[in-house]
Motif scaffolding. Structure first.
Motif, PDB file in Angstrom:
ATOM      1  N   GLN A 107      28.922  -6.270 -26.697  1.00 52.96           N
ATOM      2  CA  GLN A 107      27.609  -5.646 -26.630  1.00 52.96           C
ATOM      3  C   GLN A 107      27.563  -4.392 -27.495  1.00 52.96           C
ATOM      4  O   GLN A 107      28.550  -3.703 -27.659  1.00 52.96           O
ATOM      5  CB  GLN A 107      27.174  -5.351 -25.194  1.00 52.96           C
TER       6      GLN A 107
ATOM      7  N   THR B 278      24.834  -1.444 -24.053  1.00 49.34           N
ATOM      8  CA  THR B 278      25.991  -0.802 -23.432  1.00 49.34           C
ATOM      9  C   THR B 278      25.652  -0.085 -22.127  1.00 49.34           C
ATOM     10  O   THR B 278      26.383  -0.241 -21.144  1.00 49.34           O
ATOM     11  CB  THR B 278      26.687   0.142 -24.431  1.00 49.34           C
TER      12      THR B 278
ATOM     13  N   TYR C  51      30.324   5.146 -25.763  1.00 49.84           N
ATOM     14  CA  TYR C  51      31.187   4.163 -26.416  1.00 49.84           C
ATOM     15  C   TYR C  51      32.633   4.297 -25.945  1.00 49.84           C
ATOM     16  O   TYR C  51      33.356   3.311 -25.845  1.00 49.84           O
ATOM     17  CB  TYR C  51      31.109   4.284 -27.936  1.00 49.84           C
TER      18      TYR C  51
ATOM     19  N   ILE D  84      32.832   2.418 -22.597  1.00 50.18           N
ATOM     20  CA  ILE D  84      32.818   0.958 -22.745  1.00 50.18           C
ATOM     21  C   ILE D  84      34.123   0.490 -23.386  1.00 50.18           C
ATOM     22  O   ILE D  84      34.653  -0.566 -23.038  1.00 50.18           O
ATOM     23  CB  ILE D  84      31.567   0.458 -23.517  1.00 50.18           C
TER      24      ILE D  84
END
Length: 83
Positions: free
Chosen positions: A22, A27, A48, A51
């Motif tokens: 994704q 996200t 980021y 994730i």
């Protein structure tokens, strides 16, 4: 594993392809699905990072093997990051 073996495994294997790719737009929703609220990060870079940490835990799990996972689709940042 050579290409012919890989094709055979995909065609006849009993498992799944893990889609861990994704992008920024999806996200926050993916993180929320794992219990991480949007208040957990203050920048896109932190988001980021979260994730990436989640993906790292998934792909380094002892359960994430060729016995069940036939392949994986990974986000470029995951490929470039440290696991």
């Amino acid at each position: 594993m050579v290409d012919q073996e890989m094709a055979k495994k995909i065609a006849s294997g009993n498992g799944f392809i893990a889609a861990l790719d994704q992008s920024g737009g999806s996200t926050p929703k993916a993180l929320k699905g794992y219990g991480v609220e949007e208040s957990a990060w203050t920048s896109e870079e932190e988001m980021y990072g979260l994730i990436h940490d989640m993906r790292s835990r998934i792909i380094t799990s002892p359960a994430f093997t060729g016995d069940k996972v036939l392949g994986a689709i990974l986000f470029e940042r995951t490929m470039d990051g440290q696991v």
